[in-house]
Design an enzyme around this catalytic site. Structure first.
Site, PDB file in Angstrom:
ATOM      1  N   ASP A   1     -15.972 -17.445  35.865  1.00  0.00           N
ATOM      2  CA  ASP A   1     -16.866 -18.959  36.408  1.00  0.00           C
ATOM      3  C   ASP A   1     -17.044 -18.038  37.890  1.00  0.00           C
ATOM      4  O   ASP A   1     -16.457 -18.229  38.366  1.00  0.00           O
ATOM      5  CB  ASP A   1     -16.298 -19.932  36.553  1.00  0.00           C
TER       6      ASP A   1
ATOM      7  N   ARG B   1     -37.549 -26.515  22.920  1.00  0.00           N
ATOM      8  CA  ARG B   1     -36.110 -26.844  23.043  1.00  0.00           C
ATOM      9  C   ARG B   1     -35.515 -24.782  22.780  1.00  0.00           C
ATOM     10  O   ARG B   1     -34.482 -24.451  23.702  1.00  0.00           O
ATOM     11  CB  ARG B   1     -35.228 -27.713  22.535  1.00  0.00           C
TER      12      ARG B   1
ATOM     13  N   TYR C   1     -11.390 -24.860  37.374  1.00  0.00           N
ATOM     14  CA  TYR C   1     -12.394 -26.469  37.919  1.00  0.00           C
ATOM     15  C   TYR C   1     -12.266 -27.710  36.737  1.00  0.00           C
ATOM     16  O   TYR C   1     -11.385 -27.648  35.731  1.00  0.00           O
ATOM     17  CB  TYR C   1     -13.789 -26.139  37.189  1.00  0.00           C
TER      18      TYR C   1
ATOM     19  N   LYS D   1     -24.388 -25.764  41.817  1.00  0.00           N
ATOM     20  CA  LYS D   1     -24.544 -25.230  43.322  1.00  0.00           C
ATOM     21  C   LYS D   1     -25.012 -24.872  44.762  1.00  0.00           C
ATOM     22  O   LYS D   1     -26.122 -25.305  44.978  1.00  0.00           O
ATOM     23  CB  LYS D   1     -22.873 -24.725  43.626  1.00  0.00           C
TER      24      LYS D   1
HETATM   25  C1  LIG Z   1     -19.343 -27.863  39.266  1.00  0.00           C
HETATM   26  C2  LIG Z   1     -18.687 -26.539  38.897  1.00  0.00           C
HETATM   27  C3  LIG Z   1     -19.179 -27.232  37.634  1.00  0.00           C
HETATM   28  C4  LIG Z   1     -19.459 -27.704  36.181  1.00  0.00           C
HETATM   29  O1  LIG Z   1     -20.415 -27.020  36.597  1.00  0.00           O
HETATM   30  P1  LIG Z   1     -21.695 -28.919  36.320  1.00  0.00           P
HETATM   31  O2  LIG Z   1     -22.844 -28.383  36.795  1.00  0.00           O
HETATM   32  O3  LIG Z   1     -21.157 -30.233  37.473  1.00  0.00           O
HETATM   33  O4  LIG Z   1     -21.699 -28.832  34.873  1.00  0.00           O
HETATM   34  C5  LIG Z   1     -18.176 -25.391  36.800  1.00  0.00           C
HETATM   35  N1  LIG Z   1     -17.035 -24.581  37.423  1.00  0.00           N
HETATM   36  C6  LIG Z   1     -17.420 -24.854  38.776  1.00  0.00           C
HETATM   37  C7  LIG Z   1     -16.143 -23.909  39.728  1.00  0.00           C
HETATM   38  C8  LIG Z   1     -18.155 -26.140  39.460  1.00  0.00           C
HETATM   39  O5  LIG Z   1     -17.849 -25.970  40.895  1.00  0.00           O
END
Ligand SMILES: *Cc1c(COP(=O)(O)O)cnc(C)c1O
Length: 403
Positions: free
Chosen positions: A193, A69, A121, A218
């Site tokens: 982000d 961890r 998001y 993504k």
């Molecule tokens: C999908 C997404 C998240 C969250 O990520 P997860 O891997 O699903 O927890 C945060 N910000 C954006 C812009 C996203 O597309």
């Protein structure tokens, strides 16, 4: 409609970034950073160290790993590689993008103020409004335009500023350098982000952000086969706090998930080039289609964020949204495509289509930031652009005409 010449629109820079010590290009670092051949066996690919614990030679004497961890060699390789791509000195991998976000939220305390971009998001908004607001954290939401104006007064009293650019699903642009300057003046940490742009198109730390965060689920993983998150910074104090919170809160990825993201990163540069090229083709098609009332993509000269995108991005990305006349048409269209899969998420090699108001953004439907009901969002994949356009053309021809 004729699309502009990309190179002419992009004033930021045409070449991918160099790393922080200026040694190698992005495409090279995506394959090699943090991944020398395995010292134990010479394996060219970083092994999946599927172990929870590590033998110690004597009490406290070990090779840098004691419990998985806290740290795992596969995860370390991912953290070093992705930190290099973001031009960051320190990187931290998480079990999901949302896991990264909640860990960052532990840098601040109840009562603190967070200024957040309104077109955020949906899962981030749900966390802020339903988990942290009831605990006494304070949130104000600002439009991309208000944030881009760079007024420090907008951020007065804030501990954290949370932005995305391009935003989801409207693909608005926030001027990262302007917000970074205002955040510094206000004494707040700026978090960007960077999931939609990826470090291939945009490196927020270079523009003055304090932290960059990703859903590696993504584009970075890129194959829709793993859920993961990441955060990076150049601030050693913030990095130390994050390392402590990472092991203490425990939202860490397993070694196989870390390995899948590492494998995805190796092709990030070529994938992003093709993603952007295909998006250009799809946008050109949609822009001329009589049933499409508006195409939202930062590469279009009439897009409100076009000039900002030219300054801070290396290309315009492969997320494309567009408006049809009515909600019924939008809902109908997304179930008529064959090659475009109707699904949430984005950034994989395969093209996806969705209806944000009823799918990804259903959790914001009751809030002030509801997605337009007649909006369709595309994640343009790397299949043949001809096939992608043909499938959209068929679906648009088959769907019922406007009432
Ligand atoms: C999908 C997404 C998240 C969250 O990520 P997860 O891997 O699903 O927890 C945060 N910000 C954006 C812009 C996203 O597309």
């Amino acid at each position: 409609m004729a699309l502009p010449d990309v190179a002419a629109c992009l004033t930021h820079r045409a070449r991918p970034p160099r790393d922080y010590d200026g040694r190698m290009e992005f495409a090279t670092r995506a394959i090699h950073a943090g991944q020398a051949p395995d010292p134990a066996t010479g394996a060219v690919i970083t092994p999946i160290y599927q172990t929870s614990t590590f033998a110690q030679e004597a009490v406290g004497v070990h090779k840098g790993y004691d419990y998985a961890r806290v740290a795992n060699p596969t995860r370390t390789a991912l953290e070093e590689c992705l930190a290099s791509l973001e031009n960051a000195a320190h990187g931290h991998a998480f079990s999901s993008g949302i896991g990264a976000t909640t860990t960052i939220m532990h840098l601040i305390d109840p009562g603190d103020l967070v200024v957040c971009v309104n077109d955020v998001y949906g899962g981030t908004y749900r966390m802020f409004s339903q988990v942290y607001a009831p605990k006494g954290y304070r949130f104000t939401y600002a439009t991309p335009e208000e944030l881009s104006a760079g007024a420090a007064t907008l951020l007065t009293g804030a501990r954290l500023v949370w932005i995305e650019s391009p935003t989801n699903p409207l693909l608005n642009l926030v001027d990262i350098a302007a917000v970074a300057q205002a955040a510094r003046a206000a004494g707040a940490l700026l978090v960007v982000d960077n999931t939609f742009a990826t470090p291939y198109l945009q490196t927020p730390l270079d523009l003055g952000a304090d932290l960059v965060v990703h859903s590696t689920t993504k584009y970075l993983g890129g194959h829709s086969d793993v859920v993961g998150g990441f955060a990076a910074t150049n601030d050693p104090t913030v990095a130390e706090q994050l390392r402590f919170l990472q092991k203490t809160l425990g939202a860490v990825p397993g070694p196989f998930d870390a390995w899948l993201v590492l494998r995805g990163l190796k092709t990030l540069a070529v994938r992003m080039e093709r993603h952007c090229e295909n998006a250009r083709r799809v946008v050109a098609f949609l822009s001329e289609h009589p049933r499409v009332t508006r195409v939202l993509w930062p590469g279009l000269p009439d897009h409100p964020g076009h000039a900002i995108a030219g300054r801070q991005m290396r290309d315009f990305g492969a997320m494309v949204s567009f408006l049809l006349e009515t909600e019924e048409e939008a809902v109908d269209l997304v179930s008529r495509t064959e090659l475009w899969t109707l699904a949430e998420s984005l950034g994989g090699v395969e093209s996806l289509i969705e209806h944000p108001a009823r799918m990804t953004h259903a959790s914001t439907a009751a809030g002030p930031f509801a997605a337009p009901a007649n909006l369709v969002r595309l994640s343009v994949g790397i299949e043949s652009a001809d096939d992608l356009v043909d499938d959209l053309a068929r679906a648009l021809a088959a769907a019922p005409a406007r009432a």
